[in-house]
Design a protein around this motif. Sequence first.
Motif, PDB file in Angstrom:
ATOM      1  N   UNK A 100       0.882  -1.180   0.000  1.00 37.32           N
ATOM      2  CA  UNK A 100       0.000   0.000   0.000  1.00 37.32           C
ATOM      3  C   UNK A 100       0.914   1.224   0.000  1.00 37.32           C
ATOM      4  N   UNK A 101       0.949   1.923  -1.126  1.00 35.62           N
ATOM      5  CA  UNK A 101       1.896   3.021  -1.341  1.00 35.62           C
ATOM      6  C   UNK A 101       1.146   4.343  -1.335  1.00 35.62           C
ATOM      7  N   UNK A 102       1.574   5.270  -0.495  1.00 35.89           N
ATOM      8  CA  UNK A 102       0.989   6.602  -0.432  1.00 35.89           C
ATOM      9  C   UNK A 102       1.849   7.610  -1.169  1.00 35.89           C
ATOM     10  N   UNK A 103       1.213   8.441  -2.002  1.00 26.48           N
ATOM     11  CA  UNK A 103       1.914   9.529  -2.709  1.00 26.48           C
ATOM     12  C   UNK A 103       1.446  10.845  -2.110  1.00 26.48           C
ATOM     13  N   UNK A 104       2.382  11.637  -1.581  1.00 27.66           N
ATOM     14  CA  UNK A 104       2.039  12.861  -0.868  1.00 27.66           C
ATOM     15  C   UNK A 104       2.812  14.032  -1.447  1.00 27.66           C
ATOM     16  N   UNK A 105       2.328  15.243  -1.144  1.00 19.92           N
ATOM     17  CA  UNK A 105       2.970  16.474  -1.588  1.00 19.92           C
ATOM     18  C   UNK A 105       1.940  17.585  -1.665  1.00 19.92           C
ATOM     19  N   UNK A 106       2.419  18.815  -1.739  1.00 27.57           N
ATOM     20  CA  UNK A 106       1.527  19.961  -1.837  1.00 27.57           C
ATOM     21  C   UNK A 106       0.825  19.995  -3.187  1.00 27.57           C
ATOM     22  N   UNK A 107      -0.234  20.815  -3.285  1.00 23.93           N
ATOM     23  CA  UNK A 107      -0.902  21.019  -4.569  1.00 23.93           C
ATOM     24  C   UNK A 107       0.117  21.509  -5.601  1.00 23.93           C
ATOM     25  N   UNK A 108       0.049  20.947  -6.808  1.00 24.86           N
ATOM     26  CA  UNK A 108       1.002  21.315  -7.843  1.00 24.86           C
ATOM     27  C   UNK A 108       2.258  20.480  -7.841  1.00 24.86           C
ATOM     28  N   UNK A 109       2.356  19.487  -6.927  1.00 24.02           N
ATOM     29  CA  UNK A 109       3.566  18.663  -6.872  1.00 24.02           C
ATOM     30  C   UNK A 109       3.601  17.616  -7.968  1.00 24.02           C
ATOM     31  N   UNK A 110       2.444  17.330  -8.602  1.00 21.69           N
ATOM     32  CA  UNK A 110       2.405  16.358  -9.681  1.00 21.69           C
ATOM     33  C   UNK A 110       1.809  15.021  -9.316  1.00 21.69           C
ATOM     34  N   UNK A 111       1.312  14.882  -8.078  1.00 24.27           N
ATOM     35  CA  UNK A 111       0.852  13.562  -7.627  1.00 24.27           C
ATOM     36  C   UNK A 111      -0.420  13.107  -8.345  1.00 24.27           C
ATOM     37  N   UNK A 112      -1.381  14.011  -8.570  1.00 22.94           N
ATOM     38  CA  UNK A 112      -2.600  13.609  -9.282  1.00 22.94           C
ATOM     39  C   UNK A 112      -2.305  13.341 -10.756  1.00 22.94           C
ATOM     40  N   UNK A 113      -1.442  14.134 -11.383  1.00 24.35           N
ATOM     41  CA  UNK A 113      -1.043  13.862 -12.769  1.00 24.35           C
ATOM     42  C   UNK A 113      -0.415  12.482 -12.873  1.00 24.35           C
ATOM     43  N   UNK A 114       0.426  12.128 -11.907  1.00 28.30           N
ATOM     44  CA  UNK A 114       1.050  10.810 -11.911  1.00 28.30           C
ATOM     45  C   UNK A 114       0.001   9.710 -11.781  1.00 28.30           C
ATOM     46  N   UNK A 115      -0.968   9.889 -10.876  1.00 25.26           N
ATOM     47  CA  UNK A 115      -2.005   8.875 -10.679  1.00 25.26           C
ATOM     48  C   UNK A 115      -2.848   8.687 -11.934  1.00 25.26           C
TER      49      UNK A 115
END
Length: 674
Positions: free
Chosen positions: A31-46
């Motif tokens: 179970x891998x969590x991707x975290x970071x502030x808005x604009x960090x790219x995490x939703x684009x990666x998902x």
Amino acid sequence: MSLLSVRDLTIVYDDVRAVAGASFNVASGERVGIVGESGSGKTTLALALMRLLPPWSKQESGSITIDGIELSDLPEERMRRLRGSKAGMVFQDPLTSFDPLRTLGDHLSEGLRAHGETDRGRRRDRAVQALRSVGMPAPRSQLARRPHELSGGMRQRGLIALGLSNDPLLVIADEPTTALDVTIQAQIMELFATIGAPGPQADMGLVIVSHNLGLIRQLCTRVIVMYGGRIVEDSPAPDFFARPRHPYAAALRDATPRITLRRGEVASIAGSAVDLADPPPGCPFEPRCTYRLDACAQSMPELLAIGGGHWVACFNHDAVGQAPRNAGADGPAPSPAPVLPEQPVKQLVVGEPLVVVRAATKVYRVRRRKLHALAGVDLDVRAGETVALVGESGSGKSTLAHLVLGLQPPTSGTVRVAGDNPADPRGGVRRQQRMQAVFQDPHGSLNPRQRVGDAIAEPLVNLGMPGDQRRRRVAELLDEVRLGQALAGRYPHELSGGQAQRVAIARALAARPELIVLDEPTASLDVSIQTHVIALLRDLQREHGLAYLFVSHDLVAVREIATRIAVMYLGRLVELAPWEQFFEQPLHPYSVALLSALPRVDLAPGAADRIVLAGEPPSPLDAPPGCPFQPRCPVAQDICATSPPPLSPVSSDRQVACHFPGSLISPGSSPTAR
């Protein structure tokens, strides 16, 4: 073989690299969590993992492999078959993920049919089983309901059931609990925790994107931290929370509020997030970093293994978390802006009641039936204090806030603000703008065609203030909320979420009100920005003696600002207490459950069992007899089912509506530092 393998992935929007060189694996049972502030790219990666990016994006380089299948050149028809069977997706907002004209059963049946289940009876049985597996109450009867007929928690369960219905190997979830109450969050976390655990989902993998580090702490086995479109740390979860090795990862962890800290001890991240349209030549975090070296401004550090399955992209990772800080090649680097607040929180002088609510009820008619949104609420808000309204969706928090704002009149009872009826447009409180509001979505609260300076000045125009005075007042307000006068000429879309919320606060302050109603003002913000906004609200309250009515389901944010806490359930006030007493020893079982359900970064997974409430709050259309909480209460007795407890004093400054106050103790609780 890994379920998911990402190698050197770069995603570009026009000339902006939203994701740059990302590489990681997800193994079976992880179970891998991707975290970071808005604009960090995490939703684009998902979204890239499911090839759901918009057409104006481009995969510039790299590869994505799911169960050995390379996605980059996969025909769209095969990609559609892979979605659902190999990988399932759970989005942030279930209401926009469903077709509002179709039933939940239609959605589930369509997904099963698309993946080869041709028998209608078997599709129905599998849909019911999928809903049952995610804890949906009365799953067979829910198949005929449309999305708008379901509560938020039930919609999210339906979306998770949709993602799991074809038994995928990998589940990708993008902020799946952001809009949910903490009690429903706890239920959803229990569902995701079955992924990778012994049982039928032991071989599944999970990738979850979230800005809630408490949820990541309780759920994930690994943490990936993104900043400026890059992965800057990839670590086993226990190592990340014990000692992150990238300065940004450490700052992000430390900026997460927690109930074991003293008020005002939460650190904030200095500076602003990197502008991906104009990134620096070296490390993107270098301008904000307290550990920077000369090399950081000149070249980009690579993501390198440092042992124990821990990867970090930092030239000075050994120094992170160690003293002395700021050690550069040429001596100490400049320190960032000081941690907020700069001074300890002062004791506010609380005055006479500014808001007086007595026996307030609000009844709506729904299909010839009465819905009691509020049922006899008594509440005062005194000058200079912050009263926080907390409770699940449907508890009546926002309805009470609307009555105080005068947006709706009460069906019975009275509401007075500074002695006036707020619903009367001729009253002084409305005419003199002695009361203002700040809402959850700052961009939705601002006119997109109006510049920031004009938006802040609008209340002053309504009061007839001359132009020169307005301009001086706008400049003063922009400085007061720490934005600077240069932002006056910008439009809302040019602002970050934190900047837009500060503009909304400045606009609310323009007419020098005595009361501000804050409706979920930090819900859509990153934890680092939340810290800034809460500190700003506290400073403004000290300077101007403001009273706040603070509506929120975020109890950690509430703890940072509240003077008193009012807990609501099904239109009733069930507990009213000073904030210290509420967090140290909640008396109502519902209050205990709310605190127990908080995902906490300072509590190791499995250290204590959470109290996970069964089901959801009953509908106000079908309120149970007796105590409204008794169907879900772990300590309910016979009297609770027949006799509603009144809100009664238990001390000079505390009230509770419970036949057995203090009978439920939260597991793993400890006294809260003041």
